[in-house]
Motif scaffolding. Sequence first.
Motif, PDB file in Angstrom:
ATOM      1  N   ARG A 152    -102.136 -45.186 -16.882  1.00 36.17           N
ATOM      2  CA  ARG A 152    -102.041 -44.259 -15.910  1.00 36.17           C
ATOM      3  C   ARG A 152    -102.823 -44.945 -14.706  1.00 36.17           C
ATOM      4  N   CYS A 154    -112.478 -42.304 -27.650  1.00 34.22           N
ATOM      5  CA  CYS A 154    -111.198 -41.969 -27.294  1.00 34.22           C
ATOM      6  C   CYS A 154    -110.487 -42.313 -28.517  1.00 34.22           C
ATOM      7  N   THR A 208    -109.645 -42.654 -12.780  1.00 30.41           N
ATOM      8  CA  THR A 208    -110.824 -42.417 -13.772  1.00 30.41           C
ATOM      9  C   THR A 208    -109.776 -42.100 -14.989  1.00 30.41           C
ATOM     10  N   CYS A 209    -109.957 -42.350 -16.197  1.00 26.38           N
ATOM     11  CA  CYS A 209    -109.125 -41.897 -17.255  1.00 26.38           C
ATOM     12  C   CYS A 209    -109.605 -40.551 -17.611  1.00 26.38           C
ATOM     13  N   PRO A 210    -108.869 -39.516 -17.905  1.00 31.35           N
ATOM     14  CA  PRO A 210    -109.212 -38.191 -18.049  1.00 31.35           C
ATOM     15  C   PRO A 210    -110.138 -38.158 -19.320  1.00 31.35           C
ATOM     16  N   THR A 217    -113.476 -38.550 -17.658  1.00 30.98           N
ATOM     17  CA  THR A 217    -113.852 -37.249 -16.945  1.00 30.98           C
ATOM     18  C   THR A 217    -114.327 -36.215 -17.634  1.00 30.98           C
ATOM     19  N   GLU A 258    -118.393 -47.519 -17.285  1.00 29.03           N
ATOM     20  CA  GLU A 258    -118.418 -46.026 -17.784  1.00 29.03           C
ATOM     21  C   GLU A 258    -119.794 -45.281 -18.031  1.00 29.03           C
ATOM     22  N   THR A 271    -116.984 -43.805 -24.392  1.00 27.63           N
ATOM     23  CA  THR A 271    -115.599 -43.633 -25.258  1.00 27.63           C
ATOM     24  C   THR A 271    -115.109 -44.923 -25.834  1.00 27.63           C
ATOM     25  N   PHE A 294    -100.888 -39.118 -19.660  1.00 29.31           N
ATOM     26  CA  PHE A 294    -101.768 -38.433 -18.797  1.00 29.31           C
ATOM     27  C   PHE A 294    -100.985 -38.421 -17.443  1.00 29.31           C
ATOM     28  N   GLY A 333    -104.497 -44.078 -20.835  1.00 31.36           N
ATOM     29  CA  GLY A 333    -105.616 -43.958 -19.510  1.00 31.36           C
ATOM     30  C   GLY A 333    -105.238 -45.492 -18.852  1.00 31.36           C
ATOM     31  N   ALA A 358    -110.662 -47.098 -13.962  1.00 24.88           N
ATOM     32  CA  ALA A 358    -110.413 -46.030 -15.115  1.00 24.88           C
ATOM     33  C   ALA A 358    -111.688 -45.697 -15.782  1.00 24.88           C
TER      34      ALA A 358
END
Length: 328
Positions: free
Chosen positions: A32, A209, A110-112, A115, A141, A179, A314, A29, A88
């Motif tokens: 990305r 995560c 945004t980190c999947p 999401t 977050e 997460t 990702f 993340g 993120a």
Amino acid sequence: MGDTSTDEQTKAAGTRRILLAGPRSFCAGVERAIEIVERALRSHPGPIYVRKQIVHNISVVEDFTRRGVIFVEELDEVPNGSTVVFSAHGVSPAVREDAARRQLDVIDGTCPLVTKVHAKARRFAARGDTVVLIGHGGHEEVEGTLGEAPESIVLVETLEDVQNLEIPDPERASYLTQTTLAVDDTAEFIGALRQRFPLLHEPSSEDICYATTNRQHALGAIVDESELVLVVGSTNSSNSVRLVELSRRQGTPAYLIDSSKDIQPEWLDGVTTIGLTAGASAPPALVDEVVGALRELGPVSVEEREISRETTHFELPAAVRDLPDRAQ
């Protein structure tokens, strides 16, 4: 290390073994999010704005700032029509609506995995649940998740919060987590919630995560052998702070450092085995820098202790994936 006296350097000198926890440093993340800003810089003619820090690491933020990226706290600092990247950590629907109203060119970093938590929050709230969110108030977050259904989500930060929690219909309650929490602490929270609300609905999969879990397990594999643990990461990095806490709970002194300059010589006095890791938003180069600084104090042997190999990747959002590269 920072400026030190000769006496301090003498005390810190010695032969040492470094145990490198693996996995460590960047997660998928974070990679990305950083690549999104990199591509935006190469493809957009105007200034690139980022709401909040793209990831919670001062080194990453300072590097992008030197290259012209403008970090802002809120969207009212971004001129109408400009390009803005969401960090993120995610944003609330209200922030997205504000961006649309201001006709901002939004690139979502945004980190999947964040999401996914947002999607669960909307789904649980839509079916009539009170959603208990386990997390740290004020973290971006958490603010983003709370904003998905503010009338239906309640935040708990301590076990006392759990004991004092009142839910209108205990049969319609579910929970979610930030997460980047400590795995063991979160299990304790969930246990306390289940005791109070036996019919509590749980998510179909864990919210913490994979990278946070892996880094905690990797540190756990070396902490008992270590006399000192150094965690590379910034103070606002939740998963980095959790690593320091994990080590200290196991009885091993630990310190959070942004770089080798933060290492204090007195920490090293008499220490022959150092555990070294890095939070998910800390660049790998900073770990190499710490090893180099320790080598300057005497002979060092480095042992890699990798407990798992991360292969998660990702996809980039189409907003940057399909843009031309002005640098080419």
